[in-house]
Motif scaffolding. Structure first.
Motif, PDB file in Angstrom:
ATOM      1  N   ALA A  99      25.484  17.780  96.352  1.00 29.34           N
ATOM      2  CA  ALA A  99      24.123  16.986  95.873  1.00 29.34           C
ATOM      3  C   ALA A  99      22.985  17.333  96.532  1.00 29.34           C
ATOM      4  CB  ALA A  99      24.207  15.628  95.677  1.00 29.34           C
ATOM      5  N   VAL A 100      22.985  17.418  97.849  1.00 31.59           N
ATOM      6  CA  VAL A 100      21.912  17.632  98.960  1.00 31.59           C
ATOM      7  C   VAL A 100      22.616  18.658  99.956  1.00 31.59           C
ATOM      8  CG1 VAL A 100      20.506  16.733 100.647  1.00 31.59           C
ATOM      9  CG2 VAL A 100      21.157  15.502  98.520  1.00 31.59           C
ATOM     10  N   ARG A 101      21.782  19.619 100.143  1.00 37.94           N
ATOM     11  CA  ARG A 101      22.079  20.781 101.124  1.00 37.94           C
ATOM     12  C   ARG A 101      21.107  20.914 102.359  1.00 37.94           C
ATOM     13  NH1 ARG A 101      25.289  25.099  97.362  1.00 37.94           N
ATOM     14  NH2 ARG A 101      24.861  24.367  95.484  1.00 37.94           N
TER      15      ARG A 101
ATOM     16  N   ASP B 107      18.855  22.552  92.757  1.00 41.74           N
ATOM     17  CA  ASP B 107      20.265  22.522  93.093  1.00 41.74           C
ATOM     18  C   ASP B 107      20.709  21.948  94.448  1.00 41.74           C
ATOM     19  OD1 ASP B 107      20.699  23.834  90.710  1.00 41.74           O
ATOM     20  OD2 ASP B 107      20.130  25.656  91.543  1.00 41.74           O
ATOM     21  N   GLY B 108      20.040  20.929  94.806  1.00 45.46           N
ATOM     22  CA  GLY B 108      20.163  20.220  95.873  1.00 45.46           C
ATOM     23  C   GLY B 108      19.498  20.657  97.317  1.00 45.46           C
TER      24      GLY B 108
ATOM     25  N   TYR C  74      29.223  14.948  96.141  1.00 46.13           N
ATOM     26  CA  TYR C  74      29.927  13.890  95.139  1.00 46.13           C
ATOM     27  C   TYR C  74      31.261  14.732  95.008  1.00 46.13           C
ATOM     28  CZ  TYR C  74      25.592  11.635  94.436  1.00 46.13           C
ATOM     29  OH  TYR C  74      24.250  10.949  94.591  1.00 46.13           O
TER      30      TYR C  74
ATOM     31  N   SER D 101      19.385  11.513  94.805  1.00 46.56           N
ATOM     32  CA  SER D 101      20.387  11.531  95.626  1.00 46.56           C
ATOM     33  C   SER D 101      19.960  11.550  97.299  1.00 46.56           C
ATOM     34  CB  SER D 101      21.466  12.422  95.564  1.00 46.56           C
ATOM     35  OG  SER D 101      22.266  12.434  94.390  1.00 46.56           O
TER      36      SER D 101
ATOM     37  N   SER E 227      18.697  17.641  90.153  1.00 40.49           N
ATOM     38  CA  SER E 227      18.352  18.487  91.268  1.00 40.49           C
ATOM     39  C   SER E 227      18.881  17.932  92.568  1.00 40.49           C
ATOM     40  CB  SER E 227      16.858  18.839  91.341  1.00 40.49           C
ATOM     41  OG  SER E 227      16.063  17.925  91.467  1.00 40.49           O
ATOM     42  N   GLY E 228      18.918  16.672  92.705  1.00 43.23           N
ATOM     43  CA  GLY E 228      19.331  15.929  93.725  1.00 43.23           C
ATOM     44  C   GLY E 228      18.342  15.147  94.355  1.00 43.23           C
ATOM     45  N   LYS E 229      17.147  15.076  93.798  1.00 42.61           N
ATOM     46  CA  LYS E 229      16.085  14.208  94.388  1.00 42.61           C
ATOM     47  C   LYS E 229      16.303  12.704  94.712  1.00 42.61           C
ATOM     48  CE  LYS E 229      13.387  14.204  90.201  1.00 42.61           C
ATOM     49  NZ  LYS E 229      14.337  14.812  89.391  1.00 42.61           N
TER      50      LYS E 229
END
Length: 226
Positions: free
Chosen positions: A19-21, A215-216, A14, A45, A41-43
């Protein structure tokens, strides 16, 4: 088992914020996968990347072996309409439609005749013990009933995958258990795979496989005794 969905080295940003790694995930026919994690946490996303709603910045998401990034907007829309189902935290029923019409909506959007779509909607509502609510409006049903109707709508067209974002998050514990029981039993009976995002570890424990998001970063959880 037949693989229906996979994510390989998926990143999402974003702006400059990740957001996702490097997410890796596989989903097979009839399998239920849970993704847990704290808020932010990014879930969710990741869920929308898997559903083709958000384009990935790197890596790829494949449905039945075909990268979603290779599909045009119309193809993606058709895929989400015809092969995917969605359940959200608050049901998101259309207030102007009856319960039966809400349930039949995926079939109607796919071009099925109204009479056939309503017949299929009535059948699945009956399986979920909701037949008597067919002619009511969403404002005339309880929260637990609304969520059951959302489950019926997500499964009525026998999709390959249902994406469920906190589907029991707005319900009390007894209603949450009942809705989840019915949702997973119906999905498994028709071979529909489920990606279930939840912050509730008891809900996640009902899945066949479980991942956590922090944290993604997505991490697969190994069950004891596996």
């Amino acid at each position: 088992m037949t693989k229906v969905l996979s994510a390989r080295e998926v990143d999402l940003f974003y702006g400059r914020t990740p957001a996702v790694r490097n997410a890796q995930l596989s989903l097979h026919r009839g399998e239920v996968v849970a993704i847990t994690g704290q808020s932010g946490s990014g879930k969710s996303s990741l869920l929308y990347c898997l559903a083709g709603v958000l384009p990935v910045a790197r890596g790829e998401v494949c449905f039945e072996g075909r990268p979603l990034g290779a599909l045009g907007d119309e193809e993606l829309s058709a895929l989400r309409r015809e092969r995917f189902g969605f359940v959200f935290q608050y049901g998101e029923l259309l207030p102007e439609l009856t319960v039966e019409e809400n349930t039949a909506l995926p079939l109607r959007l796919a071009g099925q005749r109204k009479s056939e779509a309503l017949s299929a909607a009535g059948e699945i509502l009956g399986r979920l013990g909701l037949a008597e609510l067919r002619e009511r409006r969403p404002s005339q049903v309880s929260g637990g009933q609304s969520q059951r109707i959302a489950v019926a709508r997500a499964l009525v067209h026998k999709p390959a995958v249902v994406f469920a974002d906190e589907p029991t998050g707005s319900l009390d514990s007894s209603n949450a258990t009942a809705v989840l029981d019915e949702f997973l039993a119906l999905a498994r009976s028709q071979g529909t795979a489920v990606v279930l995002v939840t912050h509730d570890t008891q809900v996640a424990d009902r899945a066949d496989n479980r991942y956590t998001m922090c944290d993604g970063t997505l991490t697969a959880q190994v069950r004891e005794g596996a």
